[in-house]
Write an enzyme that holds these catalytic residues in place. Sequence first.
Site, short mmCIF file in Angstrom:
data_model
loop_
_atom_site.label_atom_id
_atom_site.label_comp_id
_atom_site.label_asym_id
_atom_site.label_seq_id
_atom_site.Cartn_x
_atom_site.Cartn_y
_atom_site.Cartn_z
N LYS A 180 0.83 -1.21 0.00
CA LYS A 180 0.00 0.00 0.00
C LYS A 180 0.86 1.26 0.00
O LYS A 180 0.65 2.18 -0.79
CB LYS A 180 -0.93 -0.01 1.21
CG LYS A 180 -1.98 1.09 1.21
CD LYS A 180 -2.99 0.88 2.32
CE LYS A 180 -4.09 1.93 2.26
NZ LYS A 180 -5.11 1.71 3.31
N GLU A 186 9.46 -5.62 4.62
CA GLU A 186 9.58 -7.00 4.14
C GLU A 186 9.39 -7.08 2.63
O GLU A 186 10.16 -7.76 1.92
CB GLU A 186 8.52 -7.88 4.83
CG GLU A 186 8.65 -7.96 6.34
CD GLU A 186 7.81 -6.94 7.08
OE1 GLU A 186 7.46 -7.19 8.23
OE2 GLU A 186 7.52 -5.87 6.48
N GLY A 239 -5.75 -2.80 3.99
CA GLY A 239 -5.04 -3.93 3.43
C GLY A 239 -5.77 -5.25 3.58
O GLY A 239 -5.84 -6.06 2.66
N ARG A 240 -6.38 -5.46 4.75
CA ARG A 240 -7.07 -6.73 5.00
C ARG A 240 -8.40 -6.81 4.26
O ARG A 240 -9.06 -7.85 4.29
CB ARG A 240 -7.26 -6.92 6.50
CG ARG A 240 -7.96 -5.76 7.21
CD ARG A 240 -7.75 -5.89 8.71
NE ARG A 240 -8.33 -4.80 9.50
CZ ARG A 240 -7.71 -3.64 9.74
NH1 ARG A 240 -6.51 -3.41 9.22
NH2 ARG A 240 -8.28 -2.72 10.49
N GLU A 325 -6.83 -7.95 13.65
CA GLU A 325 -6.30 -6.63 13.37
C GLU A 325 -7.40 -5.58 13.43
O GLU A 325 -7.16 -4.43 13.79
CB GLU A 325 -5.61 -6.60 12.00
CG GLU A 325 -4.75 -5.38 11.77
CD GLU A 325 -3.81 -5.54 10.58
OE1 GLU A 325 -2.68 -6.05 10.76
OE2 GLU A 325 -4.20 -5.16 9.46
N HIS A 356 -7.57 -34.28 15.55
CA HIS A 356 -6.44 -34.99 16.15
C HIS A 356 -5.41 -34.01 16.70
O HIS A 356 -4.27 -34.41 16.98
CB HIS A 356 -5.80 -35.91 15.12
CG HIS A 356 -6.73 -36.98 14.64
ND1 HIS A 356 -6.81 -38.22 15.22
CD2 HIS A 356 -7.65 -36.97 13.64
CE1 HIS A 356 -7.73 -38.95 14.59
NE2 HIS A 356 -8.25 -38.21 13.63
N LYS A 483 6.28 -1.49 13.84
CA LYS A 483 7.06 -1.19 12.63
C LYS A 483 8.07 -0.08 12.90
O LYS A 483 9.22 -0.15 12.46
CB LYS A 483 6.13 -0.77 11.49
CG LYS A 483 5.30 -1.88 10.87
CD LYS A 483 4.45 -1.30 9.75
CE LYS A 483 3.59 -2.34 9.07
NZ LYS A 483 2.75 -1.74 8.00
#
Length: 519
Positions: A180, A186, A239-240, A325, A356, A483
Amino acid sequence: MALQSNPAWQAFSDAVQAAHADPEQLRLIEAGQLTVDLSAQRDSQTLRDAAIELLSVAGFEQARHALFEGGIANLSENRPALHTALRSSHAPESVRSLITAQLERMKRFVDDANTYNRYSNVVHLGIGGSDWGPRMVWHSLKGVSNRRTLRFAANIDAHAITAALDGLDPRDTLIIVASKSFTTTETMTNAREAIKWLEHGGIKHPLNQVVALTANPAAAIEFGVAPERIFEFWDWVGGRYSIWSTIGLPVALGLGWTTFEELLQGARDMDTHFQTAAIAHNAPVQLALNMVANTSILGFSSEVICPYDARLTDFVPWLQQLQMESLGKAVDQQGNPIDVSVSPAVWGMPGTDSQHTFFQWLHQSQRGAPVDFIFCIEPEHHLLSHHRQLVANCLAQRAALWRGKSVEVSFQELKHKHDESHAQWLAQHCLHPGGRPSTLIVLPKLDAHRLGALLALYEHKVFVAGVLWGLNPFDQWGVEFGKRLALELMQNDPEQTKDFDASTRHWLASLMRVTSKNH
């Protein structure tokens, strides 16, 4: 007003505690070609009435209108949250032309790549919302007839980018850089490594094989990406919530433009349901009310997601980001502390693996957690006996969580195999408390349309929960703080790090010694 001193909240709380789920009372909601079964959640007429009053006092109708019409939904950043406009045929006029122009550019790019058989491989570089959406859709819908191979790298750990590039032909690989801000540490670190990989592979002009997806075109141009290879989205798209925007480009390249359009259509259908269905039959609203009841009133601190479909493995982390978030807040819209428990932790994995792994805890721990079960009626394979077993397991686990098993029932089963005293002792260990809430979401089959509807269902659930709790689901200041601290640590400047704790300074010094040796 504090929630606990709000009469509407108190009435809702009292109604939740007095209500129960009747296993003989079927509660189904049809929404966007999905069926939501709420039969194992608490219900009563008093609770329904209290819920309607609570929504009214919380300003739900006004908040929903603002969401779809471009009002200020994100108060702390003073901007709308118009992700629904990205998939709407009636987007607000202020953004309609922007959205249409980018969709048309995306389609031309995909059509051109298909016409000239460009890019057998696409490597998508993003993180968070720029990664989980396309990654989840690809892994949910990919099949034997995919047009291209998609790989993803998000983590700053170099194992991620090296694995994504390993074995690919640089001459036939497109690199998508999705950020964005186009400054995400990263993503930009991985992008520079991918460009080096193209150069080492003999590509003279590597940036000709790079596409940028960003809300900051100027930064992408400065990085070296040509304007015609930059696809924009905007600061009013979180973003999400961004899979519906140009962030969906890898989906369109890998699965086809028609698939991307069907994804949007499915979400659009859920939007229509959310806007028009009565409260009692409104699936996102009911999911949110159940989450608020289970978390704030009944005391459950987490929420488990179990898709009984192996293709939906990445659905859980996608939802973790969306919900945690968005709702991981401690203050309301006015900055006042929230005085009830909010935002349950989200976790899970597909069934039957989950049975399991952690279902023992769900069945017999002191508290357990509400579970969302998801399955598809029609499989995309011919092994029908597998599918029958899969769905039977899903339904059985859900029934067992609600039904429970008393000590007396266990004793009656065990007394034929053991002496009476041992059977009585062992029966104590076989107690299942039962009464544990769950929701069942059924898809006719897993295709782009139904997946789009499923994602929008949870988006709107999160939004309604934010309204009920009075918090802002569209900012994420906690993420931003971390950040900024990481950037300070990367400066390797004693002045920048002197205010950090002793443990952080110790390990930073150790890191610098190791990395300096490698240079």
